[in-house]
Design a protein around this motif. Structure first.
Motif, PDB file in Angstrom:
ATOM      1  N   ALA A 115       0.838  -1.203   0.000  1.00 28.15           N
ATOM      2  CA  ALA A 115       0.000   0.000   0.000  1.00 28.15           C
ATOM      3  C   ALA A 115       0.873   1.253   0.000  1.00 28.15           C
ATOM      4  O   ALA A 115       0.588   2.229  -0.711  1.00 28.15           O
ATOM      5  CB  ALA A 115      -0.926  -0.004   1.214  1.00 28.15           C
ATOM      6  N   THR A 116       1.940   1.225   0.779  1.00 30.44           N
ATOM      7  CA  THR A 116       2.844   2.365   0.848  1.00 30.44           C
ATOM      8  C   THR A 116       3.530   2.609  -0.486  1.00 30.44           C
ATOM      9  O   THR A 116       3.622   3.751  -0.964  1.00 30.44           O
ATOM     10  CB  THR A 116       3.891   2.144   1.949  1.00 30.44           C
ATOM     11  OG1 THR A 116       3.222   2.018   3.212  1.00 30.44           O
ATOM     12  CG2 THR A 116       4.882   3.294   2.012  1.00 30.44           C
ATOM     13  N   ILE A 134      -3.185  12.690  -1.043  1.00 33.28           N
ATOM     14  CA  ILE A 134      -3.676  12.354   0.298  1.00 33.28           C
ATOM     15  C   ILE A 134      -5.138  11.929   0.240  1.00 33.28           C
ATOM     16  O   ILE A 134      -5.545  10.964   0.888  1.00 33.28           O
ATOM     17  CB  ILE A 134      -3.482  13.552   1.249  1.00 33.28           C
ATOM     18  CG1 ILE A 134      -1.990  13.785   1.486  1.00 33.28           C
ATOM     19  CG2 ILE A 134      -4.200  13.318   2.579  1.00 33.28           C
ATOM     20  CD1 ILE A 134      -1.685  15.035   2.282  1.00 33.28           C
ATOM     21  N   GLY A 135      -5.927  12.632  -0.556  1.00 36.96           N
ATOM     22  CA  GLY A 135      -7.342  12.291  -0.636  1.00 36.96           C
ATOM     23  C   GLY A 135      -7.610  11.025  -1.416  1.00 36.96           C
ATOM     24  O   GLY A 135      -8.490  10.233  -1.057  1.00 36.96           O
ATOM     25  N   GLY A 136      -6.832  10.804  -2.474  1.00 33.80           N
ATOM     26  CA  GLY A 136      -7.104   9.667  -3.346  1.00 33.80           C
ATOM     27  C   GLY A 136      -6.535   8.349  -2.883  1.00 33.80           C
ATOM     28  O   GLY A 136      -6.978   7.285  -3.337  1.00 33.80           O
ATOM     29  N   GLN A 137      -5.559   8.370  -1.965  1.00 34.54           N
ATOM     30  CA  GLN A 137      -4.878   7.134  -1.592  1.00 34.54           C
ATOM     31  C   GLN A 137      -5.804   6.101  -0.958  1.00 34.54           C
ATOM     32  O   GLN A 137      -5.549   4.897  -1.027  1.00 34.54           O
ATOM     33  CB  GLN A 137      -3.732   7.444  -0.643  1.00 34.54           C
ATOM     34  CG  GLN A 137      -4.146   8.013   0.700  1.00 34.54           C
ATOM     35  CD  GLN A 137      -2.958   8.436   1.546  1.00 34.54           C
ATOM     36  OE1 GLN A 137      -1.799   8.143   1.224  1.00 34.54           O
ATOM     37  NE2 GLN A 137      -3.221   9.133   2.635  1.00 34.54           N
ATOM     38  N   MET A 140      -4.124  -0.117  -1.014  1.00 35.69           N
ATOM     39  CA  MET A 140      -4.521   0.495   0.255  1.00 35.69           C
ATOM     40  C   MET A 140      -5.820  -0.128   0.762  1.00 35.69           C
ATOM     41  O   MET A 140      -5.957  -0.430   1.969  1.00 35.69           O
ATOM     42  CB  MET A 140      -4.691   2.005   0.085  1.00 35.69           C
ATOM     43  CG  MET A 140      -4.782   2.774   1.396  1.00 35.69           C
ATOM     44  SD  MET A 140      -3.202   2.796   2.305  1.00 35.69           S
ATOM     45  CE  MET A 140      -2.219   3.897   1.263  1.00 35.69           C
ATOM     46  N   GLN A 141      -6.774  -0.335  -0.134  1.00 29.32           N
ATOM     47  CA  GLN A 141      -8.029  -0.967   0.268  1.00 29.32           C
ATOM     48  C   GLN A 141      -7.789  -2.401   0.738  1.00 29.32           C
ATOM     49  O   GLN A 141      -8.396  -2.856   1.717  1.00 29.32           O
ATOM     50  CB  GLN A 141      -9.020  -0.945  -0.896  1.00 29.32           C
ATOM     51  CG  GLN A 141      -9.542   0.444  -1.224  1.00 29.32           C
ATOM     52  CD  GLN A 141     -10.620   0.418  -2.287  1.00 29.32           C
ATOM     53  OE1 GLN A 141     -10.660  -0.455  -3.143  1.00 29.32           O
ATOM     54  NE2 GLN A 141     -11.516   1.392  -2.226  1.00 29.32           N
ATOM     55  N   ALA A 142      -6.896  -3.105   0.039  1.00 29.08           N
ATOM     56  CA  ALA A 142      -6.566  -4.474   0.453  1.00 29.08           C
ATOM     57  C   ALA A 142      -5.931  -4.483   1.839  1.00 29.08           C
ATOM     58  O   ALA A 142      -6.214  -5.360   2.661  1.00 29.08           O
ATOM     59  CB  ALA A 142      -5.628  -5.110  -0.570  1.00 29.08           C
ATOM     60  N   MET A 143      -5.068  -3.519   2.117  1.00 27.84           N
ATOM     61  CA  MET A 143      -4.441  -3.427   3.436  1.00 27.84           C
ATOM     62  C   MET A 143      -5.482  -3.171   4.519  1.00 27.84           C
ATOM     63  O   MET A 143      -5.489  -3.832   5.574  1.00 27.84           O
ATOM     64  CB  MET A 143      -3.402  -2.309   3.455  1.00 27.84           C
ATOM     65  CG  MET A 143      -2.704  -2.128   4.799  1.00 27.84           C
ATOM     66  SD  MET A 143      -1.926  -0.498   4.988  1.00 27.84           S
ATOM     67  CE  MET A 143      -3.383   0.534   5.243  1.00 27.84           C
ATOM     68  N   LEU A 144      -6.363  -2.206   4.283  1.00 27.00           N
ATOM     69  CA  LEU A 144      -7.312  -1.792   5.310  1.00 27.00           C
ATOM     70  C   LEU A 144      -8.301  -2.890   5.669  1.00 27.00           C
ATOM     71  O   LEU A 144      -8.835  -2.911   6.787  1.00 27.00           O
ATOM     72  CB  LEU A 144      -8.064  -0.540   4.842  1.00 27.00           C
ATOM     73  CG  LEU A 144      -7.201   0.732   4.728  1.00 27.00           C
ATOM     74  CD1 LEU A 144      -7.968   1.832   4.018  1.00 27.00           C
ATOM     75  CD2 LEU A 144      -6.740   1.195   6.103  1.00 27.00           C
ATOM     76  N   GLN A 163       2.537   1.693  -3.508  1.00 27.06           N
ATOM     77  CA  GLN A 163       1.589   2.157  -4.519  1.00 27.06           C
ATOM     78  C   GLN A 163       1.234   3.623  -4.315  1.00 27.06           C
ATOM     79  O   GLN A 163       1.202   4.417  -5.269  1.00 27.06           O
ATOM     80  CB  GLN A 163       0.319   1.296  -4.493  1.00 27.06           C
ATOM     81  CG  GLN A 163      -0.645   1.595  -5.627  1.00 27.06           C
ATOM     82  CD  GLN A 163      -1.784   0.599  -5.693  1.00 27.06           C
ATOM     83  OE1 GLN A 163      -2.701   0.645  -4.880  1.00 27.06           O
ATOM     84  NE2 GLN A 163      -1.722  -0.306  -6.663  1.00 27.06           N
ATOM     85  N   ALA A 164       0.996   4.021  -3.083  1.00 22.76           N
ATOM     86  CA  ALA A 164       0.655   5.415  -2.799  1.00 22.76           C
ATOM     87  C   ALA A 164       1.833   6.342  -3.106  1.00 22.76           C
ATOM     88  O   ALA A 164       1.640   7.447  -3.625  1.00 22.76           O
ATOM     89  CB  ALA A 164       0.223   5.566  -1.347  1.00 22.76           C
ATOM     90  N   ALA A 165       3.043   5.916  -2.806  1.00 19.69           N
ATOM     91  CA  ALA A 165       4.218   6.743  -3.070  1.00 19.69           C
ATOM     92  C   ALA A 165       4.425   6.943  -4.567  1.00 19.69           C
ATOM     93  O   ALA A 165       4.695   8.059  -5.033  1.00 19.69           O
ATOM     94  CB  ALA A 165       5.460   6.113  -2.440  1.00 19.69           C
ATOM     95  N   LEU A 166       4.299   5.859  -5.336  1.00 25.91           N
ATOM     96  CA  LEU A 166       4.498   5.970  -6.784  1.00 25.91           C
ATOM     97  C   LEU A 166       3.406   6.811  -7.440  1.00 25.91           C
ATOM     98  O   LEU A 166       3.689   7.658  -8.293  1.00 25.91           O
ATOM     99  CB  LEU A 166       4.544   4.575  -7.412  1.00 25.91           C
ATOM    100  CG  LEU A 166       5.795   3.754  -7.103  1.00 25.91           C
ATOM    101  CD1 LEU A 166       5.671   2.360  -7.702  1.00 25.91           C
ATOM    102  CD2 LEU A 166       7.049   4.439  -7.634  1.00 25.91           C
ATOM    103  N   ARG A 167       2.178   6.606  -7.041  1.00 23.03           N
ATOM    104  CA  ARG A 167       1.095   7.394  -7.623  1.00 23.03           C
ATOM    105  C   ARG A 167       1.187   8.855  -7.183  1.00 23.03           C
ATOM    106  O   ARG A 167       0.789   9.759  -7.910  1.00 23.03           O
ATOM    107  CB  ARG A 167      -0.260   6.801  -7.251  1.00 23.03           C
ATOM    108  CG  ARG A 167      -0.514   5.443  -7.887  1.00 23.03           C
ATOM    109  CD  ARG A 167      -1.971   5.051  -7.818  1.00 23.03           C
ATOM    110  NE  ARG A 167      -2.207   3.750  -8.435  1.00 23.03           N
ATOM    111  CZ  ARG A 167      -3.411   3.226  -8.634  1.00 23.03           C
ATOM    112  NH1 ARG A 167      -4.501   3.886  -8.239  1.00 23.03           N
ATOM    113  NH2 ARG A 167      -3.548   2.046  -9.207  1.00 23.03           N
ATOM    114  N   GLY A 168       1.743   9.068  -6.014  1.00 22.92           N
ATOM    115  CA  GLY A 168       1.898  10.430  -5.527  1.00 22.92           C
ATOM    116  C   GLY A 168       2.878  11.249  -6.333  1.00 22.92           C
ATOM    117  O   GLY A 168       2.849  12.484  -6.289  1.00 22.92           O
ATOM    118  N   LEU A 169       3.756  10.580  -7.099  1.00 16.57           N
ATOM    119  CA  LEU A 169       4.699  11.305  -7.936  1.00 16.57           C
ATOM    120  C   LEU A 169       4.003  12.039  -9.074  1.00 16.57           C
ATOM    121  O   LEU A 169       4.549  12.998  -9.630  1.00 16.57           O
ATOM    122  CB  LEU A 169       5.737  10.332  -8.527  1.00 16.57           C
ATOM    123  CG  LEU A 169       6.695   9.667  -7.536  1.00 16.57           C
ATOM    124  CD1 LEU A 169       7.540   8.634  -8.256  1.00 16.57           C
ATOM    125  CD2 LEU A 169       7.580  10.702  -6.853  1.00 16.57           C
TER     126      LEU A 169
END
Length: 258
Positions: free
Chosen positions: A205-206, A222-225, A231-235, A208-214
């Motif tokens: 999740a981290t 922050i809103g889309g993650q 991230m959904q799979a983690m939660l 994926q969020a970091a790469l998409r954040g680029l």
């Protein structure tokens, strides 16, 4: 599966990928690219494998890049859809990959390292994108990734001249995480062990969020993650329950990766 130009081994949850053309400084030809695509396809699909290290066979080279002798003989520049080494255009891989750069990393070899999440290098490692010196360009993501990694002007200094950079300078520039004075694989394994001590669901999740954040604004990132698949799979995972319970019970968590 048996490969001609790649060795693959597994150490628990860790996959070790070794480029195995030491007589050619581990330069990659068309068949090697296809083998590596299959290797990383299998790694991505294997629920029991949570992290990978990629390195080169022998003491001289990590990877000297594209096999120019093959190209000179009419072999072309064909790559699989997943890019150089089956990795540089693999944008959906959320599992972490560590580059253990044990020697020369030129052209596509440097691009492999830049496509990884962490880079550990031996003290004698050397990096360059020398393609302009042979009438080519770093088309395996090097142009884009190096600029993002170390900044436009410092990247242009390397890319427009094709100059070589030592591991020590690479550490100072910021595209290397650690210079190993002795065993680069031992250093890479230590990094992998630290990653494997964390929940693989959280790690993915981290990443994926970091790469998409680029590619997005801070506000949108922050809103889309929350909607990102990893991230959904983690939660909703068992690991998200296990982590807080293990913390409360003062014991090591037993990650399931689901």
């Amino acid at each position: 599966m048996t490969y001609r130009y790649v060795d693959v081994s597994r150490e628990g949850r860790l996959t070790i990928v070794t480029l195995n053309r030491p007589d050619a400084h581990n330069a990659l030809n068309s068949e090697a690219h296809l083998e590596l695509e299959a290797v990383f396809d299998a790694f991505a699909a294997d629920g029991d494998q949570w992290a990978a290290i990629i390195t080169g066979a022998g003491a001289k080279a990590f990877c000297a890049g594209h096999d120019l002798k093959q190209q000179a003989a009419g072999g072309g520049l064909d790559l699989p859809p997943t890019g150089f080494a089956g990795l540089t255009s693999r944008f959906d891989l959320t599992k972490p990959v560590i580059a253990a750069v044990n020697g020369v990393a030129m052209g596509g070899g440097f691009e492999i390292a830049l496509a990884c999440d962490l880079v550990v290098a031996s003290a004698g490692a050397v990096f360059a994108l020398p393609e302009p010196r042979v009438g080519l360009a770093a088309l395996g993501g090097g142009i884009q990734r190096l600029s993002r990694s170390i900044g436009f002007h410092r990247a242009m200094d390397m890319m427009l001249t094709g100059r070589r950079v030592t591991a020590a300078e690479g550490l100072a520039l910021g595209f290397i995480n650690e210079v190993a004075e002795t065993d680069v694989m031992a250093a890479a394994r230590r990094r992998a062990a630290a990653i494997l001590a964390c929940s693989p669901m959280s790690v993915r999740a981290t990443k994926q969020a970091a790469l998409r954040g680029l590619d997005t604004s801070l506000e949108d990132g922050i809103g889309g993650q929350w909607k990102y698949p990893a991230m959904q799979a983690m939660l909703t995972s068992q690991d998200a329950v296990e982590g807080p319970v293990a913390f409360a019970e003062k014991r090591a968590p037993q990650w399931q990766g689901r």
